[in-house]
Design an enzyme around this catalytic site. Structure first.
Site, PDB file in Angstrom:
ATOM      1  N   SER A  78     -40.926  -6.214 -38.139  1.00 47.54           N
ATOM      2  CA  SER A  78     -39.878  -6.493 -39.119  1.00 47.54           C
ATOM      3  C   SER A  78     -39.415  -7.948 -39.141  1.00 47.54           C
ATOM      4  O   SER A  78     -38.485  -8.290 -39.859  1.00 47.54           O
ATOM      5  CB  SER A  78     -38.669  -5.595 -38.830  1.00 47.54           C
ATOM      6  OG  SER A  78     -38.220  -5.806 -37.509  1.00 47.54           O
ATOM      7  N   THR A 180     -33.637  -6.589 -38.907  1.00 49.33           N
ATOM      8  CA  THR A 180     -33.525  -8.050 -38.890  1.00 49.33           C
ATOM      9  C   THR A 180     -32.987  -8.462 -37.539  1.00 49.33           C
ATOM     10  O   THR A 180     -32.157  -7.747 -36.985  1.00 49.33           O
ATOM     11  CB  THR A 180     -32.516  -8.477 -39.978  1.00 49.33           C
ATOM     12  OG1 THR A 180     -33.072  -8.167 -41.240  1.00 49.33           O
ATOM     13  CG2 THR A 180     -32.173  -9.945 -39.911  1.00 49.33           C
ATOM     14  N   THR A 198     -35.956 -12.472 -40.730  1.00 52.96           N
ATOM     15  CA  THR A 198     -36.520 -11.156 -41.064  1.00 52.96           C
ATOM     16  C   THR A 198     -37.755 -11.281 -41.955  1.00 52.96           C
ATOM     17  O   THR A 198     -37.932 -12.295 -42.635  1.00 52.96           O
ATOM     18  CB  THR A 198     -35.454 -10.329 -41.812  1.00 52.96           C
ATOM     19  OG1 THR A 198     -35.890  -8.979 -41.933  1.00 52.96           O
ATOM     20  CG2 THR A 198     -35.174 -10.855 -43.204  1.00 52.96           C
ATOM     21  N   ARG A 208     -38.927 -10.503 -53.772  1.00 54.37           N
ATOM     22  CA  ARG A 208     -37.600 -10.010 -53.405  1.00 54.37           C
ATOM     23  C   ARG A 208     -37.047 -10.790 -52.190  1.00 54.37           C
ATOM     24  O   ARG A 208     -37.753 -11.031 -51.223  1.00 54.37           O
ATOM     25  CB  ARG A 208     -37.685  -8.515 -53.079  1.00 54.37           C
ATOM     26  CG  ARG A 208     -36.337  -7.880 -52.669  1.00 54.37           C
ATOM     27  CD  ARG A 208     -36.155  -7.839 -51.167  1.00 54.37           C
ATOM     28  NE  ARG A 208     -34.976  -7.085 -50.771  1.00 54.37           N
ATOM     29  CZ  ARG A 208     -34.481  -7.072 -49.528  1.00 54.37           C
ATOM     30  NH1 ARG A 208     -35.067  -7.748 -48.584  1.00 54.37           N
ATOM     31  NH2 ARG A 208     -33.413  -6.380 -49.239  1.00 54.37           N
ATOM     32  N   VAL A 209     -35.787 -11.156 -52.282  1.00 62.68           N
ATOM     33  CA  VAL A 209     -35.100 -11.800 -51.172  1.00 62.68           C
ATOM     34  C   VAL A 209     -33.862 -10.968 -50.850  1.00 62.68           C
ATOM     35  O   VAL A 209     -33.143 -10.553 -51.769  1.00 62.68           O
ATOM     36  CB  VAL A 209     -34.706 -13.256 -51.534  1.00 62.68           C
ATOM     37  CG1 VAL A 209     -33.765 -13.849 -50.496  1.00 62.68           C
ATOM     38  CG2 VAL A 209     -35.952 -14.125 -51.673  1.00 62.68           C
ATOM     39  N   GLY A 210     -33.619 -10.729 -49.572  1.00 61.87           N
ATOM     40  CA  GLY A 210     -32.456  -9.921 -49.190  1.00 61.87           C
ATOM     41  C   GLY A 210     -31.265 -10.775 -48.789  1.00 61.87           C
ATOM     42  O   GLY A 210     -31.135 -11.932 -49.198  1.00 61.87           O
ATOM     43  N   ASP A 211     -30.424 -10.209 -47.959  1.00 66.12           N
ATOM     44  CA  ASP A 211     -29.204 -10.902 -47.512  1.00 66.12           C
ATOM     45  C   ASP A 211     -29.464 -11.931 -46.413  1.00 66.12           C
ATOM     46  O   ASP A 211     -28.708 -12.887 -46.253  1.00 66.12           O
ATOM     47  CB  ASP A 211     -28.197  -9.869 -46.980  1.00 66.12           C
ATOM     48  CG  ASP A 211     -28.758  -9.057 -45.808  1.00 66.12           C
ATOM     49  OD1 ASP A 211     -29.980  -8.758 -45.813  1.00 66.12           O
ATOM     50  OD2 ASP A 211     -27.993  -8.721 -44.888  1.00 66.12           O
TER      51      ASP A 211
HETATM   52  N1  ASP Z   1     -31.313  -7.113 -44.202  1.00 67.32           N
HETATM   53  C1  ASP Z   1     -32.731  -7.233 -44.345  1.00 67.32           C
HETATM   54  C2  ASP Z   1     -33.093  -7.334 -45.787  1.00 67.32           C
HETATM   55  O1  ASP Z   1     -32.457  -6.710 -46.614  1.00 67.32           O
HETATM   56  C3  ASP Z   1     -33.503  -6.124 -43.725  1.00 67.32           C
HETATM   57  C4  ASP Z   1     -32.946  -5.458 -42.501  1.00 67.32           C
HETATM   58  O2  ASP Z   1     -32.130  -5.961 -41.808  1.00 67.32           O
HETATM   59  O3  ASP Z   1     -33.327  -4.357 -42.180  1.00 67.32           O
HETATM   60  O4  ASP Z   1     -34.062  -7.988 -46.085  1.00 67.32           O
END
Ligand code: ASP
Length: 319
Positions: A78, A180, A198, A208-211
């Site tokens: 991950s 993450t 992450t 796609r980009v997350g937080d």
């Molecule tokens: N927060 C991360 C994301 O949304 C993934 C995770 O922490 O599980 O990319």
């Protein structure tokens, strides 16, 4: 071995390894240095960070060193090398870092580089910008001495090919399609820093980009108050600007654990039916070295290393 399986094995070693999440009252002395990291792979990250902190080193160096541990571990699916790819089979990485002066750097949608956290630090230190993405981030990394590598391992490719048979995209709480590493440290001088890195949600849409690389969402540090980081479904964290919220709640006098719980409550309030099915967890550290965590679903673990040792705890959860 996957981090979740490692966790199960560790649990089997004995409950004594785990302690109740700690929110200890401030008794006038600051608990420093200290480092905390999300999930069970945080134990090893903390060891690397502690080497620096226990030697009087800077929190910023400690969080970078800690984050690099799972990034470089091909068995962690991950983060960094060996991270699960997007639905097109590409491993795309997100990371950010923030120091005690509010300086920050971030990379998103970065491919082919094992240590995005170190690229994020270079963005912070060598450019007038905060965030570089995609090909621009890659070009910057290559110009700064990073080398292009293949991040998709045989194992993650196999998992992706299995997934492709059905191509069903359903994030499931606490299984390894999302984890993450967020890492927060308070050094001997009393300065805070944080890092977050992450490979994002497995089998996400390409682009796609997350937080995690977004300052204020996946990570926030305010040296007057404290620091916070998050894990789980990034879209929900972005919607509430989660980690900035946690730090502001600590500024209002809430303990780290209460601040994390209140941020989780905000997610619940916005979308109660969705919150039942997903995982989001917050981890926070304040200026006194007090810490706490809170999450939606059971199963979020975090590691804490201070002078008393390194230990893994289970976060309190809403469900
Ligand atoms: N927060 C991360 C994301 O949304 C993934 C995770 O922490 O599980 O990319």
């Amino acid at each position: 071995m996957t981090s979740r399986r490692k966790f199960i094995k560790l649990s089997a070693l004995g409950a004594s390894l785990f302690s109740t999440p700690s929110v200890f009252a401030f008794r006038g002395s600051v608990n420093k240095p200290i480092v905390l990291s999300t999930w069970d792979f945080g134990m090893q990250a903390n060891v690397a960070a502690w080497k620096i902190l226990s030697d009087g080193g800077r929190a910023l160096d400690a969080v970078e060193a800690g984050a690099r541990v799972p990034e470089g571990d091909a068995k962690e699916s991950s983060v960094g090398l060996g991270g699960l790819p997007d639905r097109n089979g590409r491993v795309t990485l997100d990371a950010c870092i923030m120091d005690e002066e509010g300086n920050c750097g971030s990379v998103a949608f970065l491919q082919h580089i094992v240590h995005p956290i170190s690229v994020a630090r270079k963005v912070m230190e060598k450019t007038p910008h905060v965030m570089l993405v995609g090909d621009g981030a890659l070009q910057f990394a290559l110009a700064n001495g990073f080398t292009k590598e293949k991040l998709l391992t045989k194992e993650s490719e196999k998992t992706w090919r299995e997934w492709k048979k059905k191509s069903e995209y359903k994030p499931v709480a606490n299984i390894e399609n999302h984890d993450t590493i967020g890492i927060l440290a308070l050094d001997a001088k009393g300065n805070l820093s944080g890092a977050c890195t992450t490979s994002g949600m497995a089998f996400k849409l390409h682009g796609r980009v997350g937080d995690s690389p977004i300052i204020g969402a996946g990570l926030y540090v305010d040296n007057e108050i404290g620091a916070a980081t998050s894990t789980g479904v990034g879209e929900e964290v972005i919607r509430i600007v989660g980690c900035h919220l946690v730090v502001e709640l600590m500024r209002q006098g809430n303990s780290p654990e209460d601040a994390c719980r209140m941020a989780v409550d905000r997610i619940l309030k916005k979308n109660p039916s969705k919150a039942k099915e997903i995982q989001v967890g917050f981890l926070a550290l304040n200026k006194n070295g007090e810490y706490g965590a809170y999450c939606l679903q059971k199963g979020f673990t975090y590691a804490v290393h201070d002078a008393s040792g390194n230990k893994l705890s289970n976060s309190k959860s809403h469900y």
